[in-house]
Write a protein that holds these residues in place. Structure first.
Motif, PDB file in Angstrom:
ATOM      1  N   VAL A   1       0.802  -1.080   0.149  1.00 25.84           N
ATOM      2  CA  VAL A   1       0.099  -0.030   0.096  1.00 25.84           C
ATOM      3  C   VAL A   1       0.822   1.206   0.221  1.00 25.84           C
ATOM      4  O   VAL A   1       0.300   2.366   0.364  1.00 25.84           O
ATOM      5  CB  VAL A   1      -1.055  -0.137   1.177  1.00 25.84           C
ATOM      6  CG1 VAL A   1      -2.104  -1.161   1.010  1.00 25.84           C
ATOM      7  CG2 VAL A   1      -0.325  -0.175   2.561  1.00 25.84           C
TER       8      VAL A   1
ATOM      9  N   ARG B   1       2.676  -2.385   3.970  1.00 26.79           N
ATOM     10  CA  ARG B   1       1.682  -3.314   3.644  1.00 26.79           C
ATOM     11  C   ARG B   1       0.766  -3.522   4.658  1.00 26.79           C
ATOM     12  O   ARG B   1       0.562  -3.113   5.618  1.00 26.79           O
ATOM     13  CB  ARG B   1       2.615  -4.802   3.409  1.00 26.79           C
ATOM     14  CG  ARG B   1       3.899  -4.718   2.751  1.00 26.79           C
ATOM     15  CD  ARG B   1       4.457  -6.107   2.922  1.00 26.79           C
ATOM     16  NE  ARG B   1       5.816  -6.147   2.159  1.00 26.79           N
ATOM     17  CZ  ARG B   1       6.181  -6.577   1.176  1.00 26.79           C
ATOM     18  NH1 ARG B   1       4.958  -7.083   0.419  1.00 26.79           N
ATOM     19  NH2 ARG B   1       7.197  -6.290   0.591  1.00 26.79           N
ATOM     20  N   VAL B   2      -0.382  -3.898   3.919  1.00 27.93           N
ATOM     21  CA  VAL B   2      -1.476  -4.533   4.936  1.00 27.93           C
ATOM     22  C   VAL B   2      -2.013  -5.856   4.645  1.00 27.93           C
ATOM     23  O   VAL B   2      -1.786  -6.567   3.432  1.00 27.93           O
ATOM     24  CB  VAL B   2      -2.958  -3.661   4.419  1.00 27.93           C
ATOM     25  CG1 VAL B   2      -4.154  -3.978   5.017  1.00 27.93           C
ATOM     26  CG2 VAL B   2      -2.854  -2.256   4.643  1.00 27.93           C
TER      27      VAL B   2
ATOM     28  N   MET C   1      -5.615   2.203  -2.988  1.00 22.41           N
ATOM     29  CA  MET C   1      -4.530   2.650  -1.948  1.00 22.41           C
ATOM     30  C   MET C   1      -3.472   2.783  -2.323  1.00 22.41           C
ATOM     31  O   MET C   1      -2.516   3.855  -1.900  1.00 22.41           O
ATOM     32  CB  MET C   1      -4.370   1.457  -0.829  1.00 22.41           C
ATOM     33  CG  MET C   1      -5.796   1.275  -0.127  1.00 22.41           C
ATOM     34  SD  MET C   1      -6.482   2.445   0.564  1.00 22.41           S
ATOM     35  CE  MET C   1      -5.500   3.026   1.947  1.00 22.41           C
ATOM     36  N   LEU C   2      -2.697   2.249  -3.597  1.00 17.41           N
ATOM     37  CA  LEU C   2      -1.465   2.716  -4.062  1.00 17.41           C
ATOM     38  C   LEU C   2      -1.479   2.548  -5.559  1.00 17.41           C
ATOM     39  O   LEU C   2      -2.388   1.615  -6.185  1.00 17.41           O
ATOM     40  CB  LEU C   2      -0.506   1.592  -3.888  1.00 17.41           C
ATOM     41  CG  LEU C   2       0.968   1.561  -4.276  1.00 17.41           C
ATOM     42  CD1 LEU C   2       1.515   2.645  -3.786  1.00 17.41           C
ATOM     43  CD2 LEU C   2       1.837   0.216  -3.879  1.00 17.41           C
TER      44      LEU C   2
ATOM     45  N   THR D   1      -2.997  -1.051  -5.499  1.00 15.61           N
ATOM     46  CA  THR D   1      -3.735  -2.136  -4.628  1.00 15.61           C
ATOM     47  C   THR D   1      -4.824  -1.414  -4.334  1.00 15.61           C
ATOM     48  O   THR D   1      -4.821  -0.157  -4.106  1.00 15.61           O
ATOM     49  CB  THR D   1      -2.617  -2.251  -3.515  1.00 15.61           C
ATOM     50  OG1 THR D   1      -1.396  -2.879  -3.863  1.00 15.61           O
ATOM     51  CG2 THR D   1      -3.399  -3.053  -2.553  1.00 15.61           C
TER      52      THR D   1
ATOM     53  N   LEU E   1      -8.329  -1.815  -1.755  1.00 13.22           N
ATOM     54  CA  LEU E   1      -8.840  -2.446  -0.759  1.00 13.22           C
ATOM     55  C   LEU E   1     -10.641  -2.397  -0.489  1.00 13.22           C
ATOM     56  O   LEU E   1     -11.061  -1.192  -0.946  1.00 13.22           O
ATOM     57  CB  LEU E   1      -8.228  -1.991   0.591  1.00 13.22           C
ATOM     58  CG  LEU E   1      -6.788  -2.358   0.831  1.00 13.22           C
ATOM     59  CD1 LEU E   1      -6.240  -1.367   1.818  1.00 13.22           C
ATOM     60  CD2 LEU E   1      -6.317  -3.426   0.511  1.00 13.22           C
TER      61      LEU E   1
ATOM     62  N   ALA F   1      -8.154  -7.438  -0.491  1.00  9.32           N
ATOM     63  CA  ALA F   1      -7.221  -6.730  -1.139  1.00  9.32           C
ATOM     64  C   ALA F   1      -7.129  -7.156  -2.772  1.00  9.32           C
ATOM     65  O   ALA F   1      -7.060  -8.535  -2.921  1.00  9.32           O
ATOM     66  CB  ALA F   1      -6.085  -6.831  -0.571  1.00  9.32           C
TER      67      ALA F   1
ATOM     68  N   SER G   1      -4.472  -6.682  -5.906  1.00  9.79           N
ATOM     69  CA  SER G   1      -3.215  -5.855  -6.284  1.00  9.79           C
ATOM     70  C   SER G   1      -3.015  -6.256  -7.855  1.00  9.79           C
ATOM     71  O   SER G   1      -3.180  -7.616  -8.391  1.00  9.79           O
ATOM     72  CB  SER G   1      -1.941  -6.572  -5.486  1.00  9.79           C
ATOM     73  OG  SER G   1      -1.946  -5.829  -4.310  1.00  9.79           O
TER      74      SER G   1
END
Length: 317
Positions: A47, A57-58, A97-98, A133, A135, A146, A148
């Motif tokens: 993230v 990270r998550v 998120m990213l 990414t 979520l 999640a 990605s």
């Protein structure tokens, strides 16, 4: 099978998850190259970009599904591959998120800090990849799902990796899967169809399907769709200035390859001036030889990727 039928079949295969899980639609040119599903498992979803020696990270525990795909569509950029997939996630209510590209993500360090399916099933061009990414969260903010996506491109194809992790706490029915009946074919913009957007977004575009006689700088008779599109763009936007940069594989000396790559770039510049009446003052021609490869010079596929002429945006007054 029709193109629509192939697309429907691919959609049904892609990340086949429980009924409530979200499914992404890929273009009909996509071909699955690898799949690995584990449950129960933990996916550490990136993230954040690579910074201070790590990637934020998550963690999501549950079913983790991984798939890689190859798209045999030349001339794409990583952004063009990613755009329709990101749009699907946004429309489905996921939080992005990213969202970063190559050097923005952290380049080499980022790529080797994240989970990537092994090659040749998944190819990552360190100079041309895009990563996101997304979520979904429970009411208390805990991530329950999640997704990605890693997109990367080569000269004649593109690659997509999708990792989806979904916990048992994800609300049932929160996101309905795309059914074949409700899915339209996904189209990706090519360098000829969306050259302007790609050039301004990424700063460079490969001119695909140019034909040079082997070992020479003689440009074939054409016509070449990418040159026509570039000429249209330059005429429509008088403030644009670009450089045409030739590249070669690593067969031969650097000096010889630099000369050859420059002459090929000059041949493209001459064609734009003579056949399309482009102002020569808005075009530079340079040669990089084998100093900026897109692939490994140890393989024929890599050498083919490295032999190219790129348009580099210089200014847009």
């Amino acid at each position: 099978m029709s193109r629509a039928g192939v697309a429907a079949a691919l959609i049904g295969m892609l990340l086949a998850a429980p009924a409530a899980a979200f499914e992404l639609a890929l273009p009909s040119t996509a071909r699955m190259t690898a799949e690995r599903n584990t449950a129960p498992d933990r996916y550490a979803a990136p993230v954040g970009v690579y910074a201070e020696g790590q990637v934020a990270r998550v963690n999501v525990d549950g079913d983790v599904r991984r798939a890689a795909w190859r798209l045999d569509t030349p001339g794409l950029t990583a952004l063009q591959v990613m755009h329709p997939l990101r749009q699907q996630l946004s429309e489905a209510g996921y939080d992005i998120m990213l969202d970063c590209a190559a050097s923005e993500c952290g380049g080499f360090d980022f790529r080797f800090a994240i989970e990537v399916l092994p090659g040749p099933n998944m190819y990552v061009n360190l100079r041309a990849f895009h990563f996101i990414t997304a979520l979904r969260r429970a009411d208390d903010g805990t991530p329950t799902e999640a997704i990605s996506i890693l997109a990367s491109t080569a000269a004649t194809s593109a690659y997509v990796q999708i990792v989806q992790a979904r916990s048992g706490d994800a609300p049932a029915g929160e996101s309905a899967p795309i059914t074949p009946e409700a899915t339209a074919e996904v189209h990706l913009a090519t360098a000829t169809g969306d050259l302007a957007a790609t050039l301004k977004a990424e700063g460079h575009v490969v001119l695909t399907r140019l034909e040079f006689e082997t070992g020479t700088s003689a440009l074939g008779p054409g016509p070449f769709a990418t040159l026509e599109r570039l000429a249209e763009l330059l005429k429509a936007d008088p403030g644009l200035r670009v450089a045409l940069v030739g590249h070669t594989d690593a067969v031969g000396s650097l000096e010889a390859n630099t000369v050859l790559s420059r002459k090929r770039a000059e041949a493209v510049r001459e064609r734009l001036v003579q056949s399309y009446d482009v102002d020569p003052d808005r075009l530079e021609a340079r040669g990089a030889g084998y100093l900026a490869p897109r692939g490994s010079n140890l393989t024929e596929a890599g050498r083919e990727n490295n032999r190219r002429v790129e348009v580099v945006l210089l200014s847009a007054d």
